[in-house]
Design a protein around this motif. Structure first.
Motif, PDB file in Angstrom:
ATOM      1  N   ALA A 148      53.520  -9.553 -14.779  1.00  0.00           N
ATOM      2  CA  ALA A 148      52.920  -9.312 -16.092  1.00  0.00           C
ATOM      3  C   ALA A 148      51.981  -8.109 -16.039  1.00  0.00           C
ATOM      4  O   ALA A 148      51.290  -7.881 -15.051  1.00  0.00           O
ATOM      5  CB  ALA A 148      52.148 -10.542 -16.556  1.00  0.00           C
ATOM      6  N   THR A 149      51.979  -7.336 -17.110  1.00  0.00           N
ATOM      7  CA  THR A 149      51.025  -6.234 -17.234  1.00  0.00           C
ATOM      8  C   THR A 149      49.654  -6.796 -17.609  1.00  0.00           C
ATOM      9  O   THR A 149      49.518  -7.982 -17.947  1.00  0.00           O
ATOM     10  CB  THR A 149      51.473  -5.239 -18.311  1.00  0.00           C
ATOM     11  OG1 THR A 149      51.492  -5.917 -19.584  1.00  0.00           O
ATOM     12  CG2 THR A 149      52.870  -4.710 -18.004  1.00  0.00           C
ATOM     13  N   THR A 150      48.656  -5.941 -17.558  1.00  0.00           N
ATOM     14  CA  THR A 150      47.312  -6.380 -17.947  1.00  0.00           C
ATOM     15  C   THR A 150      47.302  -6.841 -19.399  1.00  0.00           C
ATOM     16  O   THR A 150      46.637  -7.825 -19.752  1.00  0.00           O
ATOM     17  CB  THR A 150      46.301  -5.239 -17.752  1.00  0.00           C
ATOM     18  OG1 THR A 150      46.329  -4.799 -16.391  1.00  0.00           O
ATOM     19  CG2 THR A 150      44.901  -5.704 -18.102  1.00  0.00           C
ATOM     20  N   ARG A 151      48.052  -6.140 -20.245  1.00  0.00           N
ATOM     21  CA  ARG A 151      48.138  -6.521 -21.659  1.00  0.00           C
ATOM     22  C   ARG A 151      48.735  -7.914 -21.803  1.00  0.00           C
ATOM     23  O   ARG A 151      48.246  -8.738 -22.578  1.00  0.00           O
ATOM     24  CB  ARG A 151      48.977  -5.492 -22.414  1.00  0.00           C
ATOM     25  CG  ARG A 151      49.103  -5.760 -23.914  1.00  0.00           C
ATOM     26  CD  ARG A 151      49.835  -4.597 -24.591  1.00  0.00           C
ATOM     27  NE  ARG A 151      49.964  -4.806 -26.017  1.00  0.00           N
ATOM     28  CZ  ARG A 151      50.969  -5.458 -26.592  1.00  0.00           C
ATOM     29  NH1 ARG A 151      51.934  -5.975 -25.847  1.00  0.00           N
ATOM     30  NH2 ARG A 151      51.009  -5.611 -27.902  1.00  0.00           N
ATOM     31  N   ASP A 152      49.802  -8.174 -21.045  1.00  0.00           N
ATOM     32  CA  ASP A 152      50.421  -9.500 -21.082  1.00  0.00           C
ATOM     33  C   ASP A 152      49.457 -10.551 -20.551  1.00  0.00           C
ATOM     34  O   ASP A 152      49.394 -11.676 -21.075  1.00  0.00           O
ATOM     35  CB  ASP A 152      51.703  -9.516 -20.252  1.00  0.00           C
ATOM     36  CG  ASP A 152      52.810  -8.686 -20.889  1.00  0.00           C
ATOM     37  OD1 ASP A 152      52.796  -8.539 -22.119  1.00  0.00           O
ATOM     38  OD2 ASP A 152      53.673  -8.179 -20.150  1.00  0.00           O
ATOM     39  N   LEU A 153      48.737 -10.207 -19.501  1.00  0.00           N
ATOM     40  CA  LEU A 153      47.769 -11.149 -18.923  1.00  0.00           C
ATOM     41  C   LEU A 153      46.721 -11.549 -19.962  1.00  0.00           C
ATOM     42  O   LEU A 153      46.390 -12.733 -20.095  1.00  0.00           O
ATOM     43  CB  LEU A 153      47.092 -10.510 -17.712  1.00  0.00           C
ATOM     44  CG  LEU A 153      45.947 -11.314 -17.074  1.00  0.00           C
ATOM     45  CD1 LEU A 153      46.469 -12.603 -16.466  1.00  0.00           C
ATOM     46  CD2 LEU A 153      45.232 -10.473 -16.025  1.00  0.00           C
ATOM     47  N   ILE A 154      46.242 -10.564 -20.707  1.00  0.00           N
ATOM     48  CA  ILE A 154      45.206 -10.830 -21.704  1.00  0.00           C
ATOM     49  C   ILE A 154      45.751 -11.651 -22.864  1.00  0.00           C
ATOM     50  O   ILE A 154      45.165 -12.667 -23.260  1.00  0.00           O
ATOM     51  CB  ILE A 154      44.604  -9.511 -22.221  1.00  0.00           C
ATOM     52  CG1 ILE A 154      43.828  -8.799 -21.110  1.00  0.00           C
ATOM     53  CG2 ILE A 154      43.698  -9.765 -23.427  1.00  0.00           C
ATOM     54  CD1 ILE A 154      43.373  -7.402 -21.476  1.00  0.00           C
ATOM     55  N   LEU A 155      46.890 -11.209 -23.425  1.00  0.00           N
ATOM     56  CA  LEU A 155      47.411 -11.822 -24.647  1.00  0.00           C
ATOM     57  C   LEU A 155      48.126 -13.142 -24.411  1.00  0.00           C
ATOM     58  O   LEU A 155      48.131 -14.014 -25.286  1.00  0.00           O
ATOM     59  CB  LEU A 155      48.356 -10.842 -25.356  1.00  0.00           C
ATOM     60  CG  LEU A 155      47.717  -9.543 -25.859  1.00  0.00           C
ATOM     61  CD1 LEU A 155      48.763  -8.659 -26.522  1.00  0.00           C
ATOM     62  CD2 LEU A 155      46.576  -9.826 -26.834  1.00  0.00           C
TER      63      LEU A 155
END
Length: 221
Positions: free
Chosen positions: A132-139
């Motif tokens: 997962a990307t950081t964006r995916d991790l956050i959302l």
């Protein structure tokens, strides 16, 4: 009781209540918009996180701690030049929004960071292991998992903002606090003071009830 309340100007009470609600929800919206990313940044730049950076984390923490350490009444006065520059006045509802957000956003950001820290570390590592990307991790992981805690943090912040709006009345910000000071304190109208206090208590109770219900709704069982 009717005789006790006979001299109260109910249109003034209604206008003050409206001003308080505008200050509360206007500053709360901006507080969330600023404080949520701030809380995420505090968490993600912390030790062992994906954006781990001792320098950045220290700068953010010091800035948050400085704003949180100032009593709100002092912050109101210190920010008068900034408020005038941004909105053109330091008085009224518009003049109160800037110091309200400046006082509440760091507070909310720190609460968001605390809520994110309560997430199981294994959950974060599992999401990252899947690429997962950081964006995916956050959302898809951080915000959904921490949502009940973030809502609880928003409730605490909203209640703090109610007291801040009352204190803002000292510098002519309007609202129930201003009415309580001008009439209840300076003119010794006990009836006005009693009504404003009761309205503020009711507002806090409603906010707490709404927050508790939302937390229960979004808590995974």
């Amino acid at each position: 009781m009717s005789a006790f309340l006979a001299d109260i100007s109910w249109p003034d009470i209604a206008l003050a209540t409206f001003d308080t609600l505008v200050m509360l929800f206007g500053s709360l919206a901006l507080t969330v918009l600023i404080g949520l990313p701030l809380g995420l940044a505090l968490f993600l730049t912390g030790p062992g996180q994906v954006w781990a950076s001792r320098a950045v984390h220290a700068i953010l923490s010091v800035g948050v701690n400085i704003l949180r350490s100032l009593p709100f009444i002092i912050l109101l006065i210190v920010l008068i030049p900034v408020t005038v520059t941004l909105v053109g006045t330091s008085l009224g509802v518009s003049g109160a929004i800037v110091p309200l957000v400046a006082g509440a956003a760091p507070f909310f950001g720190r609460l968001v960071e605390t809520a994110l820290r309560e997430i199981d570390r294994n959950t974060i590592e599992a999401v990252l292991a899947m690429g997962a990307t950081t964006r995916d991790l956050i959302l898809r992981a951080l915000l959904p998992e921490a949502l009940p805690g973030i809502i609880a943090a928003g409730t605490v912040t909203a209640i703090a903002l109610v007291s801040y709006t009352a204190m803002a009345g000292v510098v002519g910000a309007g609202g129930l606090g201003d009415l309580a000071i001008r009439y209840g304190y300076q003119r010794f109208q006990t009836d006005v003071m009693v009504v404003t206090v009761v309205l503020l208590i009711l507002l806090v109770q409603l906010l707490q009830m709404l927050g508790d219900r939302l937390v229960r709704h979004f808590t995974r069982r």
